[in-house]
Design a protein around this motif. Sequence first.
Motif, mmCIF file in Angstrom:
data_model
loop_
_atom_site.group_PDB
_atom_site.id
_atom_site.type_symbol
_atom_site.label_atom_id
_atom_site.label_comp_id
_atom_site.label_asym_id
_atom_site.label_seq_id
_atom_site.Cartn_x
_atom_site.Cartn_y
_atom_site.Cartn_z
ATOM 1 N N ILE A 110 2.687 26.993 7.500
ATOM 2 C CA ILE A 110 2.246 28.206 7.498
ATOM 3 C C ILE A 110 3.104 29.344 8.096
ATOM 4 O O ILE A 110 3.414 30.566 7.726
ATOM 5 C CB ILE A 110 0.890 28.422 7.210
ATOM 6 C CG1 ILE A 110 0.448 27.528 6.109
ATOM 7 C CG2 ILE A 110 0.301 29.652 7.301
ATOM 8 C CD1 ILE A 110 -1.158 27.330 5.939
ATOM 9 N N MET A 111 2.788 29.022 9.516
ATOM 10 C CA MET A 111 3.530 29.795 10.441
ATOM 11 C C MET A 111 4.983 30.171 10.341
ATOM 12 O O MET A 111 5.385 31.451 10.505
ATOM 13 C CB MET A 111 3.219 29.419 12.023
ATOM 14 C CG MET A 111 1.578 29.290 12.292
ATOM 15 S SD MET A 111 0.755 30.684 12.151
ATOM 16 C CE MET A 111 1.235 31.688 13.595
ATOM 17 N N ALA A 112 5.716 29.309 10.184
ATOM 18 C CA ALA A 112 7.141 29.296 9.877
ATOM 19 C C ALA A 112 7.386 30.118 8.529
ATOM 20 O O ALA A 112 8.048 30.693 8.676
ATOM 21 C CB ALA A 112 7.640 27.716 9.612
ATOM 22 N N GLY A 113 6.516 29.851 7.651
ATOM 23 C CA GLY A 113 6.444 30.979 6.350
ATOM 24 C C GLY A 113 6.168 32.220 6.630
ATOM 25 O O GLY A 113 6.736 33.449 5.969
ATOM 26 N N ALA A 114 5.218 32.543 7.486
ATOM 27 C CA ALA A 114 4.876 33.919 7.968
ATOM 28 C C ALA A 114 6.172 34.519 8.731
ATOM 29 O O ALA A 114 6.296 35.657 8.544
ATOM 30 C CB ALA A 114 3.745 33.827 8.952
ATOM 31 N N LEU A 115 6.902 33.829 9.389
ATOM 32 C CA LEU A 115 8.182 34.396 10.059
ATOM 33 C C LEU A 115 9.146 34.838 9.001
ATOM 34 O O LEU A 115 9.603 35.917 9.177
ATOM 35 C CB LEU A 115 8.688 33.577 11.115
ATOM 36 C CG LEU A 115 9.799 33.821 11.924
ATOM 37 C CD1 LEU A 115 9.677 35.104 12.647
ATOM 38 C CD2 LEU A 115 10.428 32.638 12.780
ATOM 39 N N ALA A 116 9.208 33.951 8.212
ATOM 40 C CA ALA A 116 10.089 34.271 6.977
ATOM 41 C C ALA A 116 9.749 35.410 6.333
ATOM 42 O O ALA A 116 10.855 36.454 6.063
ATOM 43 C CB ALA A 116 10.115 32.940 5.913
ATOM 44 N N GLY A 117 8.640 35.569 6.040
ATOM 45 C CA GLY A 117 7.978 36.834 5.378
ATOM 46 C C GLY A 117 8.174 38.086 5.903
ATOM 47 O O GLY A 117 8.275 38.971 5.193
ATOM 48 N N THR A 118 8.105 37.964 7.260
ATOM 49 C CA THR A 118 8.635 39.414 7.936
ATOM 50 C C THR A 118 9.930 39.928 7.707
ATOM 51 O O THR A 118 10.075 41.158 7.874
ATOM 52 C CB THR A 118 8.250 39.103 9.482
ATOM 53 O OG1 THR A 118 9.495 38.315 10.089
ATOM 54 C CG2 THR A 118 6.944 38.703 9.855
ATOM 55 N N GLY A 119 10.798 38.899 7.402
ATOM 56 C CA GLY A 119 12.410 39.266 7.115
ATOM 57 C C GLY A 119 12.951 39.797 8.438
ATOM 58 O O GLY A 119 14.120 40.096 8.533
ATOM 59 N N GLU A 120 12.424 39.153 9.428
ATOM 60 C CA GLU A 120 12.972 39.481 11.055
ATOM 61 C C GLU A 120 14.444 38.374 11.045
ATOM 62 O O GLU A 120 15.250 38.789 11.625
ATOM 63 C CB GLU A 120 12.193 39.208 11.997
ATOM 64 C CG GLU A 120 11.034 40.095 12.223
ATOM 65 C CD GLU A 120 11.826 41.243 13.410
ATOM 66 O OE1 GLU A 120 12.406 41.153 14.472
ATOM 67 O OE2 GLU A 120 11.996 42.604 12.636
ATOM 68 N N LEU A 121 14.429 37.285 10.250
ATOM 69 C CA LEU A 121 15.227 36.303 10.442
ATOM 70 C C LEU A 121 15.677 36.081 9.045
ATOM 71 O O LEU A 121 14.735 36.093 8.221
ATOM 72 C CB LEU A 121 15.039 35.243 11.511
ATOM 73 C CG LEU A 121 14.779 35.518 12.799
ATOM 74 C CD1 LEU A 121 14.041 34.255 13.425
ATOM 75 C CD2 LEU A 121 16.214 35.866 13.404
ATOM 76 N N PRO A 122 16.843 35.429 8.819
ATOM 77 C CA PRO A 122 17.153 35.055 7.070
ATOM 78 C C PRO A 122 16.632 33.539 7.210
ATOM 79 O O PRO A 122 17.419 32.601 7.242
ATOM 80 C CB PRO A 122 18.727 35.198 7.364
ATOM 81 C CG PRO A 122 19.026 34.821 8.842
ATOM 82 C CD PRO A 122 17.917 35.800 9.333
ATOM 83 N N LEU A 123 15.617 33.645 6.655
ATOM 84 C CA LEU A 123 14.897 32.277 6.502
ATOM 85 C C LEU A 123 14.460 32.129 4.931
ATOM 86 O O LEU A 123 13.297 32.071 4.937
ATOM 87 C CB LEU A 123 13.784 31.935 7.561
ATOM 88 C CG LEU A 123 13.850 32.051 8.791
ATOM 89 C CD1 LEU A 123 12.559 32.108 9.717
ATOM 90 C CD2 LEU A 123 14.741 31.048 9.181
ATOM 91 N N ALA A 124 15.178 31.891 4.216
ATOM 92 C CA ALA A 124 15.078 32.038 2.495
ATOM 93 C C ALA A 124 14.424 30.673 2.368
ATOM 94 O O ALA A 124 14.667 29.569 2.908
ATOM 95 C CB ALA A 124 16.420 32.248 1.982
ATOM 96 N N ARG A 125 13.439 30.822 1.403
ATOM 97 C CA ARG A 125 12.799 29.537 1.014
ATOM 98 C C ARG A 125 13.552 28.316 0.556
ATOM 99 O O ARG A 125 13.212 27.070 0.696
ATOM 100 C CB ARG A 125 11.607 30.122 -0.334
ATOM 101 C CG ARG A 125 10.708 29.017 -0.751
ATOM 102 C CD ARG A 125 10.210 29.219 -1.945
ATOM 103 N NE ARG A 125 9.086 28.220 -2.323
ATOM 104 C CZ ARG A 125 8.804 27.013 -2.845
ATOM 105 N NH1 ARG A 125 10.244 26.813 -3.379
ATOM 106 N NH2 ARG A 125 8.035 26.575 -3.124
#
Length: 206
Positions: free
Chosen positions: A159-174
């Motif tokens: 969930i925390m990794a998903g939250a980081l992705a959700g901020t858009g700070e880093l390119p962490l596509a689903r």
Amino acid sequence: MDGRGLPHDPYNLIVAGVGGQGNVMTSRTIGSMLAAQGFFVTIGETFGASQRGGSVMSHLRISARCSWSPQIPLGKAHMVVSMEPSEAIRVLKDFGNRQVKVITNTRPFLPVGVISGQLSYPSDEEIRGWILEMTEGAWFLNATEEAVKIGAPVLGNVIMAGALAGTGELPLARELFEGAAEKRFDGETLAQNLTAFDVGVAAVSG
């Protein structure tokens, strides 16, 4: 890779928590998602007290240009992802600055001294206030509670990794997370991991 996916190069990310929360796995998951896109990722576990209950902090240095030393300089973190709220403050004390951002789980991991009544633990309101004073922006979510709802408390780290992705700070596509998860899990466990990632994204996107 031209670096346009990074707001800073190198991008300095710290994943913190206590032993047993899965933050080392979180840092490796994030690192593999970025490495799969061609970024240089250096990970250093700076405090290795990874036994259950001991502080653990992993440094990730992410660059489109080259590899960097694993130690983030003092005062130079860009983002802190903390599995435990007081650990976020511990990290900010040494690596924070006025531009740093924080994502923290709000569920505390109480040490024995607090449980026995010998020590006190700050209130949720106090912790939120201190973090907001020390950062440019912060997201607070009860990842532990959300993971329990999914049926697997250990998925708080996802969930925390998903939250980081959700901020858009880093390119962490689903789809990157899904590809990595499919290599390790299947069936219900895979579905729970994907749900946990989506819950984290939604928690910071509202």
